[in-house]
Design a protein around this motif. Structure first.
Motif, PDB file in Angstrom:
ATOM      1  N   TYR A  96      -8.529  -0.845  -2.770  1.00 15.13           N
ATOM      2  CA  TYR A  96      -7.566  -0.842  -3.867  1.00 15.13           C
ATOM      3  C   TYR A  96      -6.137  -0.906  -3.326  1.00 15.13           C
ATOM      4  O   TYR A  96      -5.320  -1.714  -3.776  1.00 15.13           O
ATOM      5  CB  TYR A  96      -7.761   0.403  -4.741  1.00 15.13           C
ATOM      6  CG  TYR A  96      -6.957   0.366  -6.013  1.00 15.13           C
ATOM      7  CD1 TYR A  96      -7.488  -0.190  -7.176  1.00 15.13           C
ATOM      8  CD2 TYR A  96      -5.662   0.869  -6.058  1.00 15.13           C
ATOM      9  CE1 TYR A  96      -6.749  -0.243  -8.348  1.00 15.13           C
ATOM     10  CE2 TYR A  96      -4.913   0.819  -7.226  1.00 15.13           C
ATOM     11  CZ  TYR A  96      -5.465   0.263  -8.366  1.00 15.13           C
ATOM     12  OH  TYR A  96      -4.723   0.205  -9.517  1.00 15.13           O
TER      13      TYR A  96
ATOM     14  N   HIS B  93      -3.299  -3.766  -3.577  1.00 20.87           N
ATOM     15  CA  HIS B  93      -1.994  -3.368  -4.115  1.00 20.87           C
ATOM     16  C   HIS B  93      -0.873  -3.815  -3.161  1.00 20.87           C
ATOM     17  O   HIS B  93       0.131  -4.391  -3.586  1.00 20.87           O
ATOM     18  CB  HIS B  93      -1.995  -1.844  -4.292  1.00 20.87           C
ATOM     19  CG  HIS B  93      -0.731  -1.259  -4.798  1.00 20.87           C
ATOM     20  ND1 HIS B  93      -0.493  -1.048  -6.133  1.00 20.87           N
ATOM     21  CD2 HIS B  93       0.372  -0.813  -4.138  1.00 20.87           C
ATOM     22  CE1 HIS B  93       0.705  -0.498  -6.279  1.00 20.87           C
ATOM     23  NE2 HIS B  93       1.247  -0.349  -5.087  1.00 20.87           N
TER      24      HIS B  93
ATOM     25  N   HIS C 208       6.160  -2.339  -9.267  1.00 16.63           N
ATOM     26  CA  HIS C 208       5.784  -1.466 -10.380  1.00 16.63           C
ATOM     27  C   HIS C 208       6.919  -0.516 -10.742  1.00 16.63           C
ATOM     28  O   HIS C 208       6.689   0.608 -11.157  1.00 16.63           O
ATOM     29  CB  HIS C 208       4.499  -0.694 -10.059  1.00 16.63           C
ATOM     30  CG  HIS C 208       4.449  -0.113  -8.686  1.00 16.63           C
ATOM     31  ND1 HIS C 208       5.108   1.036  -8.332  1.00 16.63           N
ATOM     32  CD2 HIS C 208       3.820  -0.549  -7.576  1.00 16.63           C
ATOM     33  CE1 HIS C 208       4.876   1.292  -7.060  1.00 16.63           C
ATOM     34  NE2 HIS C 208       4.104   0.340  -6.570  1.00 16.63           N
TER      35      HIS C 208
ATOM     36  N   GLU D  14       4.218  -2.753 -13.803  1.00 14.58           N
ATOM     37  CA  GLU D  14       3.135  -1.878 -13.342  1.00 14.58           C
ATOM     38  C   GLU D  14       1.806  -2.259 -13.998  1.00 14.58           C
ATOM     39  O   GLU D  14       0.767  -2.294 -13.337  1.00 14.58           O
ATOM     40  CB  GLU D  14       3.477  -0.421 -13.644  1.00 14.58           C
ATOM     41  CG  GLU D  14       2.451   0.553 -13.117  1.00 14.58           C
ATOM     42  CD  GLU D  14       2.847   2.003 -13.338  1.00 14.58           C
ATOM     43  OE1 GLU D  14       2.248   2.863 -12.677  1.00 14.58           O
ATOM     44  OE2 GLU D  14       3.745   2.274 -14.164  1.00 14.58           O
TER      45      GLU D  14
ATOM     46  N   ASN E  71      -1.294  -3.437 -11.783  1.00 22.38           N
ATOM     47  CA  ASN E  71      -2.529  -2.648 -11.839  1.00 22.38           C
ATOM     48  C   ASN E  71      -3.705  -3.478 -12.343  1.00 22.38           C
ATOM     49  O   ASN E  71      -4.827  -3.333 -11.849  1.00 22.38           O
ATOM     50  CB  ASN E  71      -2.341  -1.405 -12.709  1.00 22.38           C
ATOM     51  CG  ASN E  71      -1.484  -0.353 -12.037  1.00 22.38           C
ATOM     52  OD1 ASN E  71      -1.301  -0.363 -10.822  1.00 22.38           O
ATOM     53  ND2 ASN E  71      -0.937   0.546 -12.826  1.00 22.38           N
TER      54      ASN E  71
ATOM     55  N   THR F 161      -4.796  -5.798  -9.516  1.00 28.18           N
ATOM     56  CA  THR F 161      -5.466  -5.011  -8.477  1.00 28.18           C
ATOM     57  C   THR F 161      -6.880  -4.660  -8.908  1.00 28.18           C
ATOM     58  O   THR F 161      -7.841  -4.844  -8.152  1.00 28.18           O
ATOM     59  CB  THR F 161      -4.659  -3.734  -8.157  1.00 28.18           C
ATOM     60  OG1 THR F 161      -3.334  -4.100  -7.781  1.00 28.18           O
ATOM     61  CG2 THR F 161      -5.301  -2.946  -7.034  1.00 28.18           C
TER      62      THR F 161
END
Length: 149
Positions: A111, A115, A125, A131, A135, A138
């Motif tokens: 993760y 990112h 973000h 963000e 997210n 990701t």
């Protein structure tokens, strides 16, 4: 095949190179890179990450990852690959967060690597809408590896 140059200065036995390369393949396809992409990765401890965070961001605290983009990919037209940048990961922070969030170290590493790659591509973000996008990307990419919370 995409390129990942890994330096492991930690005592953690890093076992996710295959997954990281797959993440890079997904990024390459998703963002339409016509050439291979390359990343330098340093796996280290909280102390070194904190030192780099202070040196480069003027923030005196440890963090899980730091991303340093190399700049405009067009600058590297003469190469047969695109060097995206460097990533520094604290294995200590990753392991602690995996425990805190009650998921595997593999999931946390993948993760946060994803990112970080998105940071290298210019995503951030700082704002709520940014963000959400970051997210979502990701999550989508990591789930393509069948890695879930």
């Amino acid at each position: 095949m995409n390129i990942i140059n890994i330096t492991n200065k930690s005592n953690f036995r890093f076992m996710y190179k295959k997954e990281f390369l797959k993440i890079m393949d997904i990024i390459q396809e998703k963002f339409n890179f016509k050439k291979r992409i390359s990343v330098d990765l340093l796996i280290t401890d909280n102390k070194e990450v904190r030192e780099n965070n202070l040196l480069y961001r003027n923030v005196d605290k440890e963090t899980d990852v730091l991303s340093f983009p190399f700049g405009d990919p067009d600058f590297f037209d003469h190469l047969d690959f695109i060097p995206l940048g460097s990533i520094i990961i604290s294995h200590e922070k990753i392991v602690a967060q995996a425990l805190e969030f009650n998921h595997s170290k593999k999931r946390e590493f993948c993760y946060l690597f994803t990112h970080s790659l998105l940071h290298l591509l210019g995503y951030d973000h700082k704002e709520e809408d940014e963000e959400k996008i970051m997210n979502q990307y990701t999550k989508e990419i990591v789930e393509k590896l069948n890695i879930y919370r």
